[in-house]
Design a protein around this motif. Structure first.
Motif, PDB file in Angstrom:
ATOM      1  N   GLU A 249       0.875  -1.180   0.000  1.00  0.00           N
ATOM      2  CA  GLU A 249       0.000   0.000   0.000  1.00  0.00           C
ATOM      3  C   GLU A 249       0.908   1.225   0.000  1.00  0.00           C
ATOM      4  O   GLU A 249       1.661   1.449   0.951  1.00  0.00           O
ATOM      5  CB  GLU A 249      -0.893  -0.026   1.242  1.00  0.00           C
ATOM      6  N   PRO A 250       0.908   2.043  -1.049  1.00  0.00           N
ATOM      7  CA  PRO A 250       1.951   3.050  -1.245  1.00  0.00           C
ATOM      8  C   PRO A 250       1.863   4.306  -0.393  1.00  0.00           C
ATOM      9  O   PRO A 250       2.834   5.071  -0.337  1.00  0.00           O
ATOM     10  CB  PRO A 250       1.804   3.411  -2.733  1.00  0.00           C
ATOM     11  N   THR A 251       0.734   4.552   0.274  1.00  0.00           N
ATOM     12  CA  THR A 251       0.623   5.793   1.050  1.00  0.00           C
ATOM     13  C   THR A 251       0.872   5.588   2.541  1.00  0.00           C
ATOM     14  O   THR A 251       0.788   6.542   3.317  1.00  0.00           O
ATOM     15  CB  THR A 251      -0.779   6.424   0.863  1.00  0.00           C
ATOM     16  N   ARG A 252       1.176   4.379   2.943  1.00  0.00           N
ATOM     17  CA  ARG A 252       1.375   4.060   4.364  1.00  0.00           C
ATOM     18  C   ARG A 252       2.639   4.763   4.875  1.00  0.00           C
ATOM     19  O   ARG A 252       3.723   4.611   4.304  1.00  0.00           O
ATOM     20  CB  ARG A 252       1.493   2.543   4.517  1.00  0.00           C
ATOM     21  N   GLU A 253       2.521   5.506   5.969  1.00  0.00           N
ATOM     22  CA  GLU A 253       3.663   6.238   6.507  1.00  0.00           C
ATOM     23  C   GLU A 253       4.507   5.395   7.451  1.00  0.00           C
ATOM     24  O   GLU A 253       5.686   5.682   7.668  1.00  0.00           O
ATOM     25  CB  GLU A 253       3.183   7.508   7.214  1.00  0.00           C
ATOM     26  N   HIS A 254       3.911   4.372   8.049  1.00  0.00           N
ATOM     27  CA  HIS A 254       4.657   3.493   8.933  1.00  0.00           C
ATOM     28  C   HIS A 254       3.899   2.178   9.043  1.00  0.00           C
ATOM     29  O   HIS A 254       2.752   2.055   8.589  1.00  0.00           O
ATOM     30  CB  HIS A 254       4.863   4.122  10.321  1.00  0.00           C
ATOM     31  N   MET A 255       4.522   1.176   9.652  1.00  0.00           N
ATOM     32  CA  MET A 255       3.873  -0.113   9.826  1.00  0.00           C
ATOM     33  C   MET A 255       2.605   0.060  10.658  1.00  0.00           C
ATOM     34  O   MET A 255       2.552   0.871  11.589  1.00  0.00           O
ATOM     35  CB  MET A 255       4.813  -1.096  10.534  1.00  0.00           C
ATOM     36  N   ARG A 256       1.574  -0.708  10.336  1.00  0.00           N
ATOM     37  CA  ARG A 256       0.285  -0.608  11.013  1.00  0.00           C
ATOM     38  C   ARG A 256       0.458  -0.855  12.510  1.00  0.00           C
ATOM     39  O   ARG A 256       0.904  -1.928  12.939  1.00  0.00           O
ATOM     40  CB  ARG A 256      -0.676  -1.651  10.426  1.00  0.00           C
ATOM     41  N   GLY A 257       0.160   0.171  13.329  1.00  0.00           N
ATOM     42  CA  GLY A 257       0.259   0.061  14.770  1.00  0.00           C
ATOM     43  C   GLY A 257       1.656   0.224  15.325  1.00  0.00           C
ATOM     44  O   GLY A 257       1.841   0.161  16.548  1.00  0.00           O
ATOM     45  N   LEU A 258       2.660   0.472  14.466  1.00  0.00           N
ATOM     46  CA  LEU A 258       4.048   0.616  14.921  1.00  0.00           C
ATOM     47  C   LEU A 258       4.648   1.893  14.339  1.00  0.00           C
ATOM     48  O   LEU A 258       5.363   1.860  13.327  1.00  0.00           O
ATOM     49  CB  LEU A 258       4.892  -0.598  14.490  1.00  0.00           C
ATOM     50  N   PRO A 259       4.383   3.042  14.941  1.00  0.00           N
ATOM     51  CA  PRO A 259       4.847   4.321  14.392  1.00  0.00           C
ATOM     52  C   PRO A 259       6.357   4.414  14.209  1.00  0.00           C
ATOM     53  O   PRO A 259       6.838   5.182  13.378  1.00  0.00           O
ATOM     54  CB  PRO A 259       4.355   5.344  15.430  1.00  0.00           C
ATOM     55  N   GLY A 260       7.120   3.634  14.960  1.00  0.00           N
ATOM     56  CA  GLY A 260       8.577   3.711  14.854  1.00  0.00           C
ATOM     57  C   GLY A 260       9.179   2.865  13.757  1.00  0.00           C
ATOM     58  O   GLY A 260      10.409   2.839  13.605  1.00  0.00           O
ATOM     59  N   TYR A 261       8.353   2.170  12.973  1.00  0.00           N
ATOM     60  CA  TYR A 261       8.863   1.264  11.951  1.00  0.00           C
ATOM     61  C   TYR A 261       8.378   1.675  10.558  1.00  0.00           C
ATOM     62  O   TYR A 261       7.173   1.743  10.304  1.00  0.00           O
ATOM     63  CB  TYR A 261       8.410  -0.178  12.214  1.00  0.00           C
ATOM     64  N   ALA A 262       9.320   1.917   9.671  1.00  0.00           N
ATOM     65  CA  ALA A 262       8.979   2.218   8.281  1.00  0.00           C
ATOM     66  C   ALA A 262       8.716   0.924   7.516  1.00  0.00           C
ATOM     67  O   ALA A 262       9.216  -0.146   7.897  1.00  0.00           O
ATOM     68  CB  ALA A 262      10.118   2.985   7.612  1.00  0.00           C
ATOM     69  N   LEU A 263       7.927   1.015   6.451  1.00  0.00           N
ATOM     70  CA  LEU A 263       7.693  -0.164   5.624  1.00  0.00           C
ATOM     71  C   LEU A 263       8.956  -0.531   4.854  1.00  0.00           C
ATOM     72  O   LEU A 263       9.727   0.347   4.452  1.00  0.00           O
ATOM     73  CB  LEU A 263       6.558   0.095   4.623  1.00  0.00           C
ATOM     74  N   PRO A 264       9.188  -1.822   4.623  1.00  0.00           N
ATOM     75  CA  PRO A 264      10.340  -2.229   3.816  1.00  0.00           C
ATOM     76  C   PRO A 264      10.090  -1.940   2.344  1.00  0.00           C
ATOM     77  O   PRO A 264       8.947  -1.725   1.916  1.00  0.00           O
ATOM     78  CB  PRO A 264      10.395  -3.741   4.070  1.00  0.00           C
ATOM     79  N   SER A 265      11.129  -1.962   1.565  1.00  0.00           N
ATOM     80  CA  SER A 265      10.978  -1.831   0.113  1.00  0.00           C
ATOM     81  C   SER A 265      10.440  -3.137  -0.461  1.00  0.00           C
ATOM     82  O   SER A 265      10.536  -4.203   0.165  1.00  0.00           O
ATOM     83  CB  SER A 265      12.330  -1.510  -0.532  1.00  0.00           C
ATOM     84  N   LEU A 266       9.901  -3.053  -1.650  1.00  0.00           N
ATOM     85  CA  LEU A 266       9.442  -4.262  -2.326  1.00  0.00           C
ATOM     86  C   LEU A 266      10.611  -5.203  -2.615  1.00  0.00           C
ATOM     87  O   LEU A 266      10.463  -6.423  -2.574  1.00  0.00           O
ATOM     88  CB  LEU A 266       8.711  -3.897  -3.622  1.00  0.00           C
TER      89      LEU A 266
END
Length: 332
Positions: A249-266
Motif C-alpha cells: 500500500e503506497p501511502t502508508r507512513e509506517h507499519m500498522r500500529g508501529l509508528p517507529g517502523y517504516a515499511l520495507p521496500s518491495l
C-alpha cells in the motif's frame, strides 16, 4: 460453519476505515448478504450502505449481527456489549472474529441461551492440527505476502480466484483469517492456532490436489512486522508456495500500529520472502506485485503501477480496481 444471512455489519466506534476491514471485506465480496451497518458515535468508517438500528435491521430480515470491526487486541468494549445484547433480544445471532470471544462474555452467553440464539466465534480452531512435516504435496500453491498488515493480501487472493475460474483454471481461495472465514464460511483462524501447530494447520488447509489445481492462500501479517511476523512465516513454511505475490500500500507512513517502523521496500520483501519460501520449496518464484491503490486517483494509480513494474520487472496491478487477470497469467 453456516452463518444465517442476511447480515447487519457492526462497525461500532471504529477508529478509522482499516479498523473495519472485516466489514469492508464482507461488503466488497458478499454485498448481497449485507442489509446495512450499525455505527456508534465516533465511528470513522463507512461501508456506504444504510445505517440501521437493530429493530430496523430485523425488519429488513437481518439474521446475524457480524462484528465487522477489530481494535488492537480484539477486545469487546462495554459500549459494544449493550448493542450485542439488544441484537440477541431482537432475535439475531452474533458472529465475530475477535480474540475476545463472545462465548466468554457471561451476559451474552446467558442471553443467547435464553433466546435460543447462536454466538459464533470464528477465531476458535475447529480441528486438531498436525505439526508440519514439510513433505511436498501435489498441486500448486500461491501465497500473498505483504510489506505490512492490511495491505490487500486477502483481496489479492480472492480476486485471483475470480480471474482463474473465469479462465477455467481450477483454483480455491484458502482463508486464514477471520474476514476470509466470514466471507467463505471455512478456513483456519491461523493467529489463534498454538504456535507449534501453525505451519501444520496450513499444510492441512492446502492438502494434495490435482496437478493443475491452484490453492490461493490468504496472507497474514508481514515478515517485517514486529508484532505479527510469526503468522507470516508459518504461512510460508506450511504453504510451501510455488508462487509468491508481493502486496503493498503506497501511502502508508509506517507499519500498522508501529509508528517507529517504516515499511520495507518491495525489493527487501521479495528477497526475504523468497529465501524463506525456498527453504521448503526450492522452485518457488515471485510472479507479480499487487498494489492497493485505493488512496490514489486513477491517474496516480496508473503512473505508480507502471513505475513499480518497470523497476521490479514483474506484472504490477491493483487486482480489486482493475482485476487480477495479469497475475493469473503469471501463474503457469
Amino acid at each position: 460453519m453456516l452463518l444465517k444471512t442476511p447480515y447487519l455489519l457492526f462497525l461500532g466506534d471504529a477508529a478509522d476505515p482499516l479498523a473495519a476491514k472485516v466489514a469492508q471485506g464482507i461488503k466488497d465480496w458478499r454485498p448481497e448478504h449485507c442489509v446495512g451497518q450499525f455505527r456508534q458515535p465516533g465511528c470513522n468508517a463507512d461501508m456506504n450502505i444504510p445505517d440501521l438500528s437493530i429493530d430496523e435491521a430485523v425488519q429488513k430480515g437481518a439474521k446475524t449481527l457480524v462484528v465487522g470491526v477489530a481494535n488492537r487486541g480484539g477486545v469487546i468494549s462495554d459500549s459494544w456489549l449493550s448493542v450485542f445484547e439488544e441484537a440477541l433480544n431482537a432475535g439475531m445471532d452474533i458472529a465475530s472474529g475477535l480474540h475476545n470471544l463472545l462465548v466468554d462474555e457471561p451476559r451474552l452467553k446467558a442471553l443467547a441461551e435464553k433466546n435460543g440464539r447462536a454466538l459464533i466465534d470464528v477465531r476458535v480452531p475447529q480441528h486438531e492440527y498436525p505439526i508440519a512435516n514439510g513433505v511436498k504435496r501435489k498441486g500448486k500453491r500461491c501465497l500473498a505476502v505483504g510489506t505490512d498488515c492490511s495491505v490487500g493480501k486477502m483481496y489479492t487472493a480472492m480476486a485471483l480466484e475470480q480471474s482463474m475460474k473465469k479462465r477455467g483454471v481450477p483454483a480455491t481461495f484458502r482463508a486464514t483469517g477471520q474476514t476470509g472465514i466470514l466471507i467463505t464460511g471455512n478456513g483456519i483462524p491461523l493467529d489463534a492456532v498454538v504456535a507449534d501447530f501453525m505451519a501444520g494447520s496450513v499444510e492441512w488447509l492446502t492438502p494434495d490436489n490435482d496437478d493443475n489445481h491452484w490453492d490461493l492462500i490468504e496472507g497474514q501479517g508481514s515478515l517485517f512486522h514486529a508484532s505479527y511476523s510469526g503468522v507470516t512465516l508459518a504461512l510460508i513454511h506450511g504453504g510451501a508456495p510455488d508462487a509468491l505475490i508481493l502486496c503493498h500500500e503506497p501511502t502508508r507512513e509506517h507499519m500498522r500500529g508501529l509508528p517507529g517502523y517504516a515499511l520495507p521496500s518491495l525489493e527487501a520483501l521479495r528477497d526475504m520472502a523468497l529465501s524463506l519460501a525456498q527453504v521448503v520449496n526450492p522452485e518457488c518464484k515471485v510472479v507479480g506485485i499487487s498494489v492497493n491503490t485505493a488512496a490514489l486517483s486513477e491517474e496516480e494509480a496508473k503512473t505508480y503501477l507502471a513505475d513499480v513494474e518497470t523497476k521490479m520487472g514483474l506484472p504490477t496491478v491493483d487486482p480489486f480496481r482493475d482485476s487480477a487477470d495479469r497475475l493469473a497469467d503469471a501463474l503457469k
